[in-house]
Design an enzyme around this catalytic site. Sequence first.
Site, PDB file in Angstrom:
ATOM      1  CG  ASN A  39      -1.833  -4.084  -3.895  1.00 21.80           C
ATOM      2  OD1 ASN A  39      -2.238  -3.012  -4.330  1.00 21.80           O
ATOM      3  ND2 ASN A  39      -0.588  -4.258  -3.511  1.00 21.80           N
ATOM      4  CG  ASP A  40      -2.477  -6.343  -8.373  1.00 20.11           C
ATOM      5  OD1 ASP A  40      -1.805  -5.311  -8.204  1.00 20.11           O
ATOM      6  OD2 ASP A  40      -1.980  -7.484  -8.432  1.00 20.11           O
ATOM      7  CB  VAL A  41      -9.097  -6.709  -7.025  1.00 25.54           C
ATOM      8  CG1 VAL A  41      -8.585  -7.986  -7.680  1.00 25.54           C
ATOM      9  CG2 VAL A  41      -9.004  -6.799  -5.513  1.00 25.54           C
TER      10      VAL A  41
ATOM     11  CB  ALA B  11      -0.548  -6.521 -11.432  1.00 21.76           C
TER      12      ALA B  11
END
Length: 464
Positions: free
Chosen positions: A392-394, A433
């Site tokens: 997700n965040d990456v 995050a």
Amino acid sequence: MTHSLTMAAYIVAGVLFILALRGLSNPESARNGNRMGMVGMAIAILTTLLSPSVQAYAWIVLAIAIGGAIGTVIAKKVLMTALPQLVAAFHSLVGMAAVLVATGALLNPEAYGIGSAGAIHAGSLVEMSLGLAVGAITFSGSVIAFGKLQGLIAGKPVTFPMQHPLNAVLGILLVVLLVVFAATESHTAYFALMILAFALGFLLIIPIGGADMPVVISMLNSYSGWAAAGIGFTLGNPLLIIAGALVGSSGAILSYIMCKGMNRSIFNVILGGFGSEGGVAAAGGAAGDRSVKAGSAEDAAFIMKNASKVIIVPGYGMAVAQAQHALREMADVLKKEGVEVSYAIHPVAGRMPGHMNVLLAEANVPYDEVFELEEINSSFQTADVAFVIGANDVTNPAAKTDPSSPIYGMPILDVEKAGTVLFIKRSMASGYAGVENELFFRNNTMMLFGDAKKMTEQIVQAMN
């Protein structure tokens, strides 16, 4: 065994440890690296057991038997997906070992050859206090990290008013107690130092969120190394000092590299407060007033079978669902269809350094198909499909476009540049995050809602 022979054996073991680290730096040489580390440790243990100062062999054999039995059970029972929390648990044991050795040396200095009660050598007092402080911080910090990774403690940061000033005051008090103990050999100062270090380890890790867990694991790895080095000084064992320094320095370097990969300083991570848990929107529906394009396993199978180049991006969602074997099976089917398949790994994907690499290796994914961010990022613009499975965040473009985002400036995998993005996710929940992924709402993104393993298996069935 003579002193010269002991030192020679320790040097051989130390060289093997260095070669083991070198081997472990590459997946293709990791097995040999592991073997060299095992041989080095065997030499170290045998050499120590043959030392003239070792007498209570019955206790040692009993301890080895108990530890070996526990280790065997862990090796057979623990899943590859649980490795991050296992690593954190092992770090805590190293920290507690340092605390116990330092305490034993304080209570019975004659047995350690560092003086007598009330007259311990000044250098040994400094070594003991440092080993105690680092070991206690490592233990309590690792216990908190284990709890967060295991889900026993909320993954979001736990913060409260005046947290950082309190940590600063405790840090100063810790240094004062170190000096007092080293100068006076006060047992009161020693145990106060122990309690304070335990508390500081707890307070340092509890505000750190799940998004920073890979860095935390690496940082605790470094702490455990320095704690082991402290034990080495107390025991007068040069090999333990060498091994501890190797682990401590390599852990510190890895922490720096990972922080660089996140475009954050190590001090930002230590200060914590980053990585909150996000809210959940209805699967397949809208987040706020924006809608997403949802697809099925059949849609994904059709798109990928007609592609010429597919890049797979694994993340923590793959680890949770244990989807690595189904993913490799899907890749094998695609390759039989003539599709070029590769894997893109972000340095902080998962919950520990190398988490995705370990899982893909377990599924026998060829090493030459796995690439790091710097190696593969430019390839997304020529890829027909980017298949994202729980990363997700990456993959969030907000890291490049939104200065107000907590992940702004973090290097990401440029999956949005692929012709089509297929994104497997349970729901529209944000990542660790705590920010919404802008990728979900792009015109070229198709969301595949469901369990990562089941969805991948359904895609394979649809392809066949």
